[in-house]
Design a protein around this motif. Structure first.
Motif, PDB file in Angstrom:
ATOM      1  N   ARG A 167     -52.581 -28.289  53.409  1.00 23.71           N
ATOM      2  CA  ARG A 167     -53.428 -28.875  52.820  1.00 23.71           C
ATOM      3  C   ARG A 167     -52.746 -28.602  50.888  1.00 23.71           C
ATOM      4  N   CYS A 168     -52.935 -27.379  50.904  1.00 27.63           N
ATOM      5  CA  CYS A 168     -52.585 -26.878  49.814  1.00 27.63           C
ATOM      6  C   CYS A 168     -51.252 -27.105  48.566  1.00 27.63           C
ATOM      7  N   PHE A 169     -50.070 -26.735  50.197  1.00 29.81           N
ATOM      8  CA  PHE A 169     -48.669 -26.764  49.859  1.00 29.81           C
ATOM      9  C   PHE A 169     -48.592 -28.098  49.833  1.00 29.81           C
ATOM     10  N   TRP A 170     -49.807 -29.345  50.432  1.00 32.25           N
ATOM     11  CA  TRP A 170     -48.757 -30.535  50.446  1.00 32.25           C
ATOM     12  C   TRP A 170     -49.130 -31.361  48.869  1.00 32.25           C
ATOM     13  N   LEU A 171     -50.679 -31.181  48.372  1.00 34.51           N
ATOM     14  CA  LEU A 171     -50.771 -31.034  47.276  1.00 34.51           C
ATOM     15  C   LEU A 171     -49.984 -30.381  46.444  1.00 34.51           C
ATOM     16  N   ALA A 172     -49.920 -28.995  46.299  1.00 29.91           N
ATOM     17  CA  ALA A 172     -48.793 -28.627  45.573  1.00 29.91           C
ATOM     18  C   ALA A 172     -47.346 -29.009  45.431  1.00 29.91           C
ATOM     19  N   GLU A 173     -47.082 -29.893  45.899  1.00 32.57           N
ATOM     20  CA  GLU A 173     -45.574 -30.376  46.113  1.00 32.57           C
ATOM     21  C   GLU A 173     -45.797 -32.008  45.503  1.00 32.57           C
ATOM     22  N   GLN A 174     -46.690 -32.095  45.807  1.00 30.62           N
ATOM     23  CA  GLN A 174     -46.968 -33.586  45.373  1.00 30.62           C
ATOM     24  C   GLN A 174     -47.249 -33.658  43.704  1.00 30.62           C
ATOM     25  N   ALA A 175     -47.880 -32.562  43.151  1.00 31.41           N
ATOM     26  CA  ALA A 175     -47.802 -31.963  41.610  1.00 31.41           C
ATOM     27  C   ALA A 175     -46.843 -31.885  41.248  1.00 31.41           C
ATOM     28  N   GLN A 176     -46.387 -30.848  41.522  1.00 34.28           N
ATOM     29  CA  GLN A 176     -44.761 -31.521  41.516  1.00 34.28           C
ATOM     30  C   GLN A 176     -43.850 -31.724  40.882  1.00 34.28           C
ATOM     31  N   ARG A 177     -44.019 -33.112  42.376  1.00 34.28           N
ATOM     32  CA  ARG A 177     -43.350 -34.616  41.824  1.00 34.28           C
ATOM     33  C   ARG A 177     -43.701 -35.231  40.167  1.00 34.28           C
ATOM     34  N   GLY A 178     -44.715 -35.542  40.670  1.00 33.89           N
ATOM     35  CA  GLY A 178     -45.851 -35.836  39.214  1.00 33.89           C
ATOM     36  C   GLY A 178     -45.459 -35.442  38.238  1.00 33.89           C
ATOM     37  N   GLY A 179     -44.837 -34.064  38.023  1.00 30.87           N
ATOM     38  CA  GLY A 179     -44.643 -33.553  36.475  1.00 30.87           C
ATOM     39  C   GLY A 179     -45.276 -32.559  36.281  1.00 30.87           C
ATOM     40  N   ALA A 180     -45.943 -32.053  36.698  1.00 31.51           N
ATOM     41  CA  ALA A 180     -47.144 -31.258  36.563  1.00 31.51           C
ATOM     42  C   ALA A 180     -45.985 -29.567  36.557  1.00 31.51           C
ATOM     43  N   LEU A 181     -46.219 -28.841  35.555  1.00 32.20           N
ATOM     44  CA  LEU A 181     -45.468 -27.570  35.960  1.00 32.20           C
ATOM     45  C   LEU A 181     -46.531 -26.506  36.185  1.00 32.20           C
ATOM     46  N   LEU A 182     -46.164 -26.125  37.345  1.00 34.92           N
ATOM     47  CA  LEU A 182     -46.795 -24.801  37.876  1.00 34.92           C
ATOM     48  C   LEU A 182     -45.969 -23.448  38.115  1.00 34.92           C
TER      49      LEU A 182
END
Length: 373
Positions: A167-182
């Motif tokens: 779940r964390c991996f999925w959320l991180a991928e969504q965040a990156q696609r949305g433009g967040a810098l992680l």
């Protein structure tokens, strides 16, 4: 003793560490389920976001817990009613049920809607189960009496199980696609006003949201005395074809818990209360006394003879003064979420979204419900 969760069956997504000075609207500290849910909500609002974590995606309790999706607060429902009132307790409970449904719809390969069991370990707990059922039925919340191979107790049909690290991996991928810098392997060393200092970089933000659970009071000294970190421990077996555990089990007032994964492995945690003094403020490493007690439960209570292949620990935060999580502004421009009292998988996502709206838009309706004293 190994310190590897059963959930770590695929490599984490790769993100760099911060090596520069950058500016953003919001800096979120902690890339677990709560922090990543917060980041995705901030992106939906339309602001720029930088997220950092001291280790990896889901490297803390978010990726090292028991994989339970439980509705409500950590307190049993009737205890929540007594503490915060019937109307508020029911509203929070229904929100968490809806959140589980939302997670299942978004991540059908990660979430299993199988319900959960609360199993009594004593006559006193059996009586308490009956009181819980009466309170839930009075508010038309789904609950059934249970009698089966696990024992006597309650079946909560709206609960579930999931793979927390995926779940964390999925959320991180969504965040990156949305433009967040992680950025991973980037601990926050200090928060001065709304500037976050890291070992090799600095983040200037309009708002800072601290979304760590274990160690929350260390990063935000304002919370010392209110929040304290404890260690939770687990183990997991090889696939056991001789055991069948259809749904997650909570027993002994929630101190012991286990589930069987789709591949037949048994994940078991608990016993913190039996060694409470040693588990407060302890490093996130398995300890021999707790692991020995967990192994005894595995062999004698569950009846599994499967080999133990994983042992791990994580840090979570508990509140000493309330059953509610921390979800508040702790200083100007700096917000905190955490201290879920051991059950943050569902309520943490709601807190993340609530703080996102409160910080950026000044909309505190959900925040007041979840975190107002």
């Amino acid at each position: 003793m190994l310190n590897q969760p059963v959930w770590a069956d695929i490599p984490p997504p790769s993100f760099p560490s911060l090596t520069d000075t950058i500016a953003t609207d919001v800096c979120v500290i902690g890339l677990g389920g709560s922090g990543l849910s917060c980041i995705n909500e901030l992106l939906a609002i339309g602001v720029s976001v930088v997220g950092i974590d001291a280790t990896t995606i889901g490297g803390g309790a978010a990726g090292r817990n028991g994989g339970f999706l439980l509705a409500g607060l950590a307190a049993f429902y009737h205890d929540a009613v007594a503490a915060i009132g019937r109307e508020r307790a029911a509203m929070i409970y229904r929100l968490t049920v809806a959140e589980i449904e939302h997670m299942a719809a978004l991540m059908p390969n990660i979430v299993r809607r199988v319900g959960s069991l609360r199993i009594a370990a004593s006559p006193e707990e059996e009586a308490d189960c009956r009181v819980q059922m009466q309170a839930m039925r009075a508010d038309r919340l789904p609950v059934e009496p249970y009698h089966g191979s696990e024992g006597e107790g309650l079946l909560i049909p709206t609960d579930g199980a999931f793979q927390p690290l995926h779940r964390c991996f999925w959320l991180a991928e969504q965040a990156q696609r949305g433009g967040a810098l992680l950025f991973t392997h980037t601990p926050a060393l200090a928060i001065t006003d709304t500037t976050v200092d890291c070992p090799n970089g600095r983040i200037h933000a309009r708002y800072v949201i601290v979304a760590v659970d274990g160690g929350l009071e260390r990063l935000l000294p304002e919370l010392r005395g209110t929040v304290r970190t404890a260690r939770l421990q687990m183990l997991a077996t090889a696939p056991d074809p001789h055991c069948t555990i259809p749904r997650p089990v909570y027993t002994r007032w929630g101190y012991d818990y286990w589930q069987q994964l789709p591949d037949g492995r048994i994940a078991l945690g608990g016993c913190r209360d039996r060694f409470a003094a040693a588990e407060w403020d302890a490093a996130p490493e398995p300890s021999q006394p707790v692991q020995a007690m967990l192994e005894q439960i595995l062999r004698e209570r569950i009846g599994s003879r499967a080999a133990i292949e994983y042992r791990w620990a994580a840090q979570v935060a508990y509140r000493s003064d309330s059953i509610l999580p921390i979800a508040r502004q702790v200083r100007r421009g700096v917000w905190a979420i955490g201290a879920y009292n051991g059950t943050g998988n569902v309520i943490g996502a709601l807190c993340g979204r609530a703080v996102a709206h409160a910080a950026v838009r000044g909309d505190t309706e959900l925040l007041d419900l979840l975190g107002r004293e």
